[in-house]
Write an enzyme that holds these catalytic residues in place. Structure first.
Site, PDB file in Angstrom:
ATOM      1  N   SER A   9       0.832  -1.198   0.000  1.00 11.73           N
ATOM      2  CA  SER A   9       0.000   0.000   0.000  1.00 11.73           C
ATOM      3  C   SER A   9       0.866   1.247   0.000  1.00 11.73           C
ATOM      4  CB  SER A   9      -0.927  -0.012   1.223  1.00 11.73           C
ATOM      5  OG  SER A   9      -0.181  -0.219   2.420  1.00 11.73           O
ATOM      6  N   GLU A  11       1.014   5.547   1.043  1.00 13.97           N
ATOM      7  CA  GLU A  11       0.437   6.617   1.854  1.00 13.97           C
ATOM      8  C   GLU A  11       0.631   7.965   1.178  1.00 13.97           C
ATOM      9  OE1 GLU A  11       0.650   6.535   6.205  1.00 13.97           O
ATOM     10  OE2 GLU A  11       1.651   8.499   6.063  1.00 13.97           O
ATOM     11  N   ASP A 102      -2.394  13.762  17.227  1.00 16.57           N
ATOM     12  CA  ASP A 102      -1.780  14.775  18.084  1.00 16.57           C
ATOM     13  C   ASP A 102      -2.640  16.025  18.108  1.00 16.57           C
ATOM     14  OD1 ASP A 102       0.665  13.298  18.595  1.00 16.57           O
ATOM     15  OD2 ASP A 102       1.159  13.701  16.497  1.00 16.57           O
ATOM     16  N   PHE A 211      12.112  14.694  10.422  1.00 16.82           N
ATOM     17  CA  PHE A 211      11.011  13.773  10.702  1.00 16.82           C
ATOM     18  C   PHE A 211      11.401  12.782  11.796  1.00 16.82           C
ATOM     19  CE2 PHE A 211       9.057  13.999   6.151  1.00 16.82           C
ATOM     20  CZ  PHE A 211       8.518  15.235   6.446  1.00 16.82           C
ATOM     21  N   HIS A 261       4.170  -1.011   3.474  1.00 21.54           N
ATOM     22  CA  HIS A 261       3.388   0.216   3.364  1.00 21.54           C
ATOM     23  C   HIS A 261       4.368   1.350   3.103  1.00 21.54           C
ATOM     24  CE1 HIS A 261       0.007   2.927   4.163  1.00 21.54           C
ATOM     25  NE2 HIS A 261       0.823   3.669   4.911  1.00 21.54           N
TER      26      HIS A 261
END
Length: 290
Positions: A9, A11, A102, A211, A261
């Site tokens: 998959s 994102e 968040d 990140f 993913h």
């Protein structure tokens, strides 16, 4: 609704501008041609990208692309989540990524809404819609940065599975042993759902470091030092990053990972190259098209 076949998959995140959305459409067309099982679409802190998430999901569904919207519960009421679930069910969506999420910066804990943790969201989805949705949750092989220790983080993950999650997608990582160790620990706790590795292509060191510092994903020292050494030589950095991630994917799949993913960052080329060199084809996608 556990899937015995490998699941591959992609994102996406909602673009912030019309120009970004136009660019995303082209990237998705190229990625969709590879035949992934589904695309997931992120949902910003406190619903901050809600309109963009809806626009992206609506466009993907208009293209008959299987879509799994992210659903973050922090900052939301039960009524708001109920309405989102109704909207997605009416669109024919059958898969969700259920997250705690968040709070937007500057908002206090009093604005957290009616859900505190992702397991509460998973329980709510099951109570409202039974088994209609396949529910993916997050997992952290190197443990969540807000968890006091790995055991506590594992307890939290088990609660999400016990609440009704069908599978998990991990935070990205570059140490395969961390993933396999986490899976072993989960199996010892009786967790049997698929735990799909999250894969982050390496194309920009400064962005990746930012990140990683924010989410607690470790960049192994030898990788960090090599990336630092390339300086402004973007071509060499990306070639090295590709080799690192390709080797990681191969080891994960050879070790029994139930799919991959890809965190595409709305760029098709890095994921396309990995996909093709790995020789991936999603068997579920093929079966569903026959």
């Amino acid at each position: 609704m556990t899937d015995p076949q490998p699941v591959y998959s992609f994102e996406l995140f909602p673009p912030k501008t019309p120009e970004g959305f136009a660019k995303l459409k082209g990237q998705v067309e190229r990625l969709a041609a590879l035949g992934p099982r589904y695309f997931s679409v992120t949902y910003g802190a406190g619903g901050s990208t809600r309109a963009g998430t809806f626009e992206t999901v609506d466009w993907l569904r208009s293209r008959q692309i299987d879509t799994a919207p992210h659903l973050a519960c922090i900052g939301s009421t039960r009524a708001e989540v109920r309405e989102l679930l109704r909207r997605y069910r009416d669109q024919g969506i059958q898969r969700l990524v259920a997250l705690r999420g968040d709070l937007p910066s500057g908002m206090g804990t009093g604005a957290a809404g009616e859900f505190r943790y992702a397991n509460e969201l998973v329980s709510f989805i099951r109570a409202e819609h039974g088994d209609h949705f396949a529910i993916e949750v997050a997992a952290y092989p190197e443990f969540h940065p807000q968890a006091p220790n790995p055991n506590r983080d594992l307890d939290n993950f088990v609660r999400k599975v016990d609440a009704g999650a069908d599978a998990a997608i991990t935070q990205y990582f570059y140490n395969a042993d961390a993933y396999f160790g986490f899976v072993d620990a989960c199996r010892e706790r009786g967790v049997t759902v698929p735990i799909v590795p999250g894969i982050m292509p390496i194309t920009n060191y400064a962005q990746l470091a930012r990140f990683s510092d924010a989410c607690g994903a470790e960049i192994p020292r030898w990788i960090r030092r090599r990336l630092e050494g390339f300086g402004d030589d973007l071509g060499s950095l990306r070639a090295f990053g590709h080799d690192v991630v390709l080797a990681l994917c191969r080891r994960l799949l050879e070790g029994g990972a139930p799919g991959l993913h890809f965190y595409t960052m709305n760029q098709s080329s890095p994921t396309q190259r990995l996909w093709r060199e790995l020789g991936l084809t999603d068997p579920g996608k093929i079966a569903n098209s026959q």
